[in-house]
Structures are given as structure tokens and as C-alpha cells.
Scaffold this active site. Structure first.
Site, PDB file in Angstrom:
ATOM      1  N   HIS A 199     134.219 167.604  61.312  1.00 27.18           N
ATOM      2  CA  HIS A 199     133.092 168.349  61.942  1.00 27.18           C
ATOM      3  C   HIS A 199     133.007 169.593  61.911  1.00 27.18           C
ATOM      4  O   HIS A 199     134.418 170.149  61.100  1.00 27.18           O
ATOM      5  CB  HIS A 199     133.327 167.955  63.093  1.00 27.18           C
ATOM      6  CG  HIS A 199     134.028 168.808  64.064  1.00 27.18           C
ATOM      7  ND1 HIS A 199     135.693 167.677  64.869  1.00 27.18           N
ATOM      8  CD2 HIS A 199     134.602 169.893  64.529  1.00 27.18           C
ATOM      9  CE1 HIS A 199     136.109 168.382  65.436  1.00 27.18           C
ATOM     10  NE2 HIS A 199     136.200 169.493  64.920  1.00 27.18           N
TER      11      HIS A 199
HETATM   12  C1  T46 Z   1     138.167 171.887  65.806  1.00 27.06           C
HETATM   13  C2  T46 Z   1     139.708 171.217  65.646  1.00 27.06           C
HETATM   14  C3  T46 Z   1     140.874 171.418  65.247  1.00 27.06           C
HETATM   15  C4  T46 Z   1     137.098 169.958  75.192  1.00 27.06           C
HETATM   16  O1  T46 Z   1     136.818 169.558  76.377  1.00 27.06           O
HETATM   17  N1  T46 Z   1     137.803 170.816  75.328  1.00 27.06           N
HETATM   18  C5  T46 Z   1     138.194 171.495  74.166  1.00 27.06           C
HETATM   19  O2  T46 Z   1     138.720 172.582  74.417  1.00 27.06           O
HETATM   20  C6  T46 Z   1     138.100 170.639  72.802  1.00 27.06           C
HETATM   21  C7  T46 Z   1     138.527 171.430  71.697  1.00 27.06           C
HETATM   22  C8  T46 Z   1     137.950 169.330  73.176  1.00 27.06           C
HETATM   23  N2  T46 Z   1     136.870 169.041  74.145  1.00 27.06           N
HETATM   24  C9  T46 Z   1     137.373 167.478  74.000  1.00 27.06           C
HETATM   25  C10 T46 Z   1     136.193 167.022  73.577  1.00 27.06           C
HETATM   26  C11 T46 Z   1     136.233 165.318  73.193  1.00 27.06           C
HETATM   27  O3  T46 Z   1     136.066 164.670  74.375  1.00 27.06           O
HETATM   28  O4  T46 Z   1     138.165 166.262  73.720  1.00 27.06           O
HETATM   29  C12 T46 Z   1     138.362 165.838  72.933  1.00 27.06           C
HETATM   30  C13 T46 Z   1     138.660 165.290  71.428  1.00 27.06           C
HETATM   31  O5  T46 Z   1     137.818 166.828  71.058  1.00 27.06           O
HETATM   32  P1  T46 Z   1     138.041 166.497  69.570  1.00 27.06           P
HETATM   33  O6  T46 Z   1     136.984 164.868  69.257  1.00 27.06           O
HETATM   34  O7  T46 Z   1     136.417 167.749  69.493  1.00 27.06           O
HETATM   35  O8  T46 Z   1     139.059 166.843  69.348  1.00 27.06           O
HETATM   36  P2  T46 Z   1     139.369 167.296  66.882  1.00 27.06           P
HETATM   37  O9  T46 Z   1     140.752 167.169  67.571  1.00 27.06           O
HETATM   38  O10 T46 Z   1     139.102 166.549  66.345  1.00 27.06           O
HETATM   39  O11 T46 Z   1     138.855 168.806  66.653  1.00 27.06           O
HETATM   40  C14 T46 Z   1     139.507 169.736  68.262  1.00 27.06           C
HETATM   41  C15 T46 Z   1     138.620 170.726  67.758  1.00 27.06           C
HETATM   42  O12 T46 Z   1     137.107 169.564  68.734  1.00 27.06           O
HETATM   43  C16 T46 Z   1     137.823 171.158  66.451  1.00 27.06           C
HETATM   44  O13 T46 Z   1     136.720 172.706  67.265  1.00 27.06           O
HETATM   45  O14 T46 Z   1     138.725 172.858  64.919  1.00 27.06           O
HETATM   46  O15 T46 Z   1     140.100 170.421  67.178  1.00 27.06           O
END
Ligand code: T46
Length: 138
Positions: free
Chosen positions: A55
Site C-alpha cells: 500500500h
Molecule cells: C506500513 C507498514 C510498514 C491498527 O489498528 N493500528 C495501526 O497503527 C496499524 C499500523 C495497523 N492497525 C491495524 C489495521 C489492520 O487491521 O492492524 C491491521 C494490520 O495492518 P496492515 O495490514 O496495514 O499492516 P502492514 O504491516 O501491512 O502495514 C503496516 C502499516 O499499516 C503501514 O502504514 O507502512 O506497516
């Protein structure tokens, strides 16, 4: 909103490393990264072969550090791609807004610390690559 960031705007920032026979210490104080941070989170227990990210953010700036182990960050600005390996706990990647990122090839025990300029806001995410490319053309 400036969406013009490119992979040339990525920066590796070195943190102070205070060496000691008891172990090393690094510190992130407010002037080391060029934004005020509102949130810290970390990725850990990442299974072998798993990928994170996939993303871009419209507004969020972030600073990523491999606190332990290593992983690759594949970055795309809508035209060009670059891969950065993070594996040193006192060197981090400054990631401007408007850059697509995928995190992969996590080593066993890797920990990715992220310092973020904003609180979590799902509306700030672009999770579809074609939509991201269109966003960059605006
Ligand atoms: C990025 C990479 C490096 C939250 O509730 N709070 C938060 O601060 C974050 C980051 C995520 N979440 C929830 C949202 C989703 O339900 O945690 C779940 C997993 O999030 P996501 O699929 O976005 O995780 P990554 O590891 O793919 O991405 C994250 C960050 O979202 C993103 O900004 O740059 O780590």
C-alpha cells in the site's frame, strides 16, 4: 496535497550509536527525523515467507528501522522501483508520503519498528496499486 515524492526522496538516516561493553544504545530524539511523530508501532513474529505492506499513504510519513534481524522494503513511486534492505538497528529508512511499499524476506526474529507522523487512519491508505498509479498522475 503534494503527491510528487519519488524514490529519490528516500533517505537513510543514521542514529547515534553509544557503544558500551554492556551493549549498544541508540536514541531517536525529535530533531533526528524531520517530522513530529504521533505513533509508534512494530512488526514482529513475522512467519517465514510472509509479506507486509502492499500500500501507499496519501499523507503519512514514516521512519522504519530493523531493530533486530533484517527485511527488504520494495518501494515504488508510480514509475520507478527500488529495494532497500534494513538490517542495522541504528540506521533507518525515511519514507515520504506517496510511496508504495512492500516488506518482504523477513529474517527469523526480525523486528520492524515504525515511527509515524500521524495516528492510524484507514482513509490515508491506498491499497490498490492501479489506484496508486492514478493518484501519482494527478
Ligand atoms: C506500513 C507498514 C510498514 C491498527 O489498528 N493500528 C495501526 O497503527 C496499524 C499500523 C495497523 N492497525 C491495524 C489495521 C489492520 O487491521 O492492524 C491491521 C494490520 O495492518 P496492515 O495490514 O496495514 O499492516 P502492514 O504491516 O501491512 O502495514 C503496516 C502499516 O499499516 C503501514 O502504514 O507502512 O506497516
Amino acid at each position: 496535497m503534494n503527491t510528487n515524492s519519488t524514490i529519490n526522496d528516500l533517505q537513510i538516516i543514521s542514529l547515534p550509536r553509544i557503544e558500551d561493553r554492556r551493549g549498544n544504545l541508540s536514541v531517536i530524539e525529535k530533531d533526528i527525523i524531520p517530522f513530529e511523530f504521533k505513533r509508534v508501532y512494530y512488526l514482529y513474529d513475522v512467519p517465514g515467507g510472509a509479506e507486509r505492506g502492499g500500500h501507499a499513504h496519501k499523507n503519512l510519513q514514516q521512519f522504519l528501522i530493523a531493530l533486530s534481524g533484517s527485511f527488504e522494503v520494495v518501494l515504488h513511486d508510480g514509475k520507478d522501483e527500488k529495494t532497500v534492505t534494513l538490517n542495522i538497528p541504528n540506521k533507518g529508512l525515511l519514507l515520504p508520503k506517496g510511496i508504495w511499499r512492500e516488506l518482504k524476506n523477513f529474517s527469523s526474529g526480525a523486528v520492524c519498528l515504525v515511527i509515524a507522523s500521524e495516528v492510524y487512519l484507514e482513509d490515508d491508505y491506498i491499497r490498490d496499486f492501479d489506484e496508486f498509479v492514478k493518484f501519482k498522475m494527478v
